[in-house]
Design a protein around this motif. Structure first.
Motif, PDB file in Angstrom:
ATOM      1  N   SER A  90       1.171  -1.395  -0.153  1.00 57.84           N
ATOM      2  CA  SER A  90       0.232  -0.028   0.214  1.00 57.84           C
ATOM      3  C   SER A  90       1.290   1.150  -0.189  1.00 57.84           C
ATOM      4  N   ASP A 146     -16.111   0.166  -1.481  1.00 55.44           N
ATOM      5  CA  ASP A 146     -14.811  -0.458  -2.884  1.00 55.44           C
ATOM      6  C   ASP A 146     -14.057  -0.583  -2.092  1.00 55.44           C
ATOM      7  N   LEU A 147     -13.670   0.542  -1.487  1.00 58.08           N
ATOM      8  CA  LEU A 147     -12.036   0.463  -0.377  1.00 58.08           C
ATOM      9  C   LEU A 147     -12.677   0.051  -0.201  1.00 58.08           C
ATOM     10  N   ASP A 188     -11.057  -3.499  -1.780  1.00 59.92           N
ATOM     11  CA  ASP A 188      -9.698  -2.951  -1.844  1.00 59.92           C
ATOM     12  C   ASP A 188      -8.579  -3.666  -1.214  1.00 59.92           C
ATOM     13  N   TYR A 189      -8.663  -2.825   0.256  1.00 62.64           N
ATOM     14  CA  TYR A 189      -8.064  -3.004   1.389  1.00 62.64           C
ATOM     15  C   TYR A 189      -8.080  -4.877   1.518  1.00 62.64           C
ATOM     16  N   THR A 237      -5.259   0.456  -1.771  1.00 64.04           N
ATOM     17  CA  THR A 237      -6.612   0.923  -2.624  1.00 64.04           C
ATOM     18  C   THR A 237      -5.667   1.940  -4.336  1.00 64.04           C
TER      19      THR A 237
END
Length: 306
Positions: free
Chosen positions: A20, A170-171, A174-175, A181
């Motif tokens: 990340s 969505d976030l 993603d994580y 993300t």
């Protein structure tokens, strides 16, 4: 720089920086990072021809994230996907699932990783389409095949268009799936909520304009903790916001007062004094508050070293 970031991503897990952090830093340096894509990704991250304009972006390759970024995805599944698309273009979700023999578990992992977005548009739509892909059961024989055909035909004849996930959903996905993300940084989203304390905090880029010795309030996601044996009990903390990293120094007395927040917190609000020497800036912490509750459902981990 793009090749350097790509190499570090493919060498994980190693070193001080998480995937990340590497992706966020690459984006800050105007390097294009592209998502995992069923049509383009290899097992490892790769370099591709850039499409963006800009002083750096136009001269540096873009980074395409590889299938290995998807948590739990089997490498042999990714290899079958690559072989299948090399033999013939991917038509749709059903086509690649059948030709690459993707099992139910890896189909879910690819969906959560956003790998099918170029085929279906978004995660919710992919989930819906995947529900109609019923594997043939050996116990049902031809009846199972007929049932699968019937369901598939029904889906084809009556397509359902689902709304896209909201940004926070969505976030989280993603994580949870990728550990990173390519969307907006969580701090940018939290800072927009004026009923939370984050909009009153200085960003990393704001600190460059503040004089030595001034009181500051900062907040960010914990990305690293270091407590070297040679530092006499001092802990060095790195937090990240949407603009950059912030280095925080925590003296032993402050550490003892806020030990739980410092050692367990993922999202911290810190009040302290800014110190600078030339271009080197850090914050001497005086008060630390754990606000990790606002990162609930995110899969964010720090790198801790002694």
């Amino acid at each position: 720089p793009a090749a350097f970031y790509c190499g570090l991503l493919n060498s994980q897990p190693m070193g001080f920086y998480s995937p990340s952090q590497l992706v966020q830093d690459a984006k800050r340096h105007d390097i294009e990072v592209r998502p995992v894509d069923i049509n383009c990704s290899g097992w490892e991250s790769t370099l591709e021809k850039p499409s963006r304009q800009g002083e750096i972006a136009s001269t540096q390759p873009a980074i395409r994230l590889g299938f290995q970024r998807i948590k739990g995805l089997k490498q042999n599944t990714a290899q079958r996907i690559i072989e299948a698309r090399n033999n013939a273009p991917i038509n749709d979700l059903k086509d690649i699932t059948h030709r690459a023999m993707i099992d139910k578990g890896d189909l879910a992992r690819l969906t959560e990783g956003g790998a099918f977005k170029t085929l279906s548009g978004h995660r919710y739509q992919t989930h819906w389409q995947a529900r109609g892909l019923m594997p043939e059961s050996p116990l049902l024989g031809s009846q199972g095949a007929n049932a699968r055909t019937s369901v598939s035909t029904h889906i084809d004849e009556t397509p359902v268009i689902l709304p896209a996930p909201i940004e926070t959903d969505d976030l989280r996905a993603d994580y949870t799936s990728l550990g990173l993300t390519l969307g907006r940084h969580p701090m940018a989203m939290l800072r927009e909520q004026h009923d939370l304390p984050f909009h009153r905090c200085k960003r990393a880029t704001d600190l460059t304009k503040i004089n030595h010795g001034r009181f500051v309030r900062i907040a960010g996601i914990v990305t690293g903790r270091q407590r070297p044996s040679s530092a006499s009990g001092v802990l060095f903390l790195t937090i990240e916001d949407e603009t950059d990293n912030i280095n925080v120094v925590i003296w032993t007395r402050v550490l003892e007062t806020y030990r739980a927040a410092v050692t367990q917190g993922r999202l911290l609000l810190i009040k302290g004094v800014l110190e600078r020497k030339a271009s080197v800036i850090h914050v001497i912490a005086g008060h630390i508050e754990d606000l990790s509750i606002y990162l609930e459902h995110f899969s964010l981990k720090s790198r801790d070293f002694k």
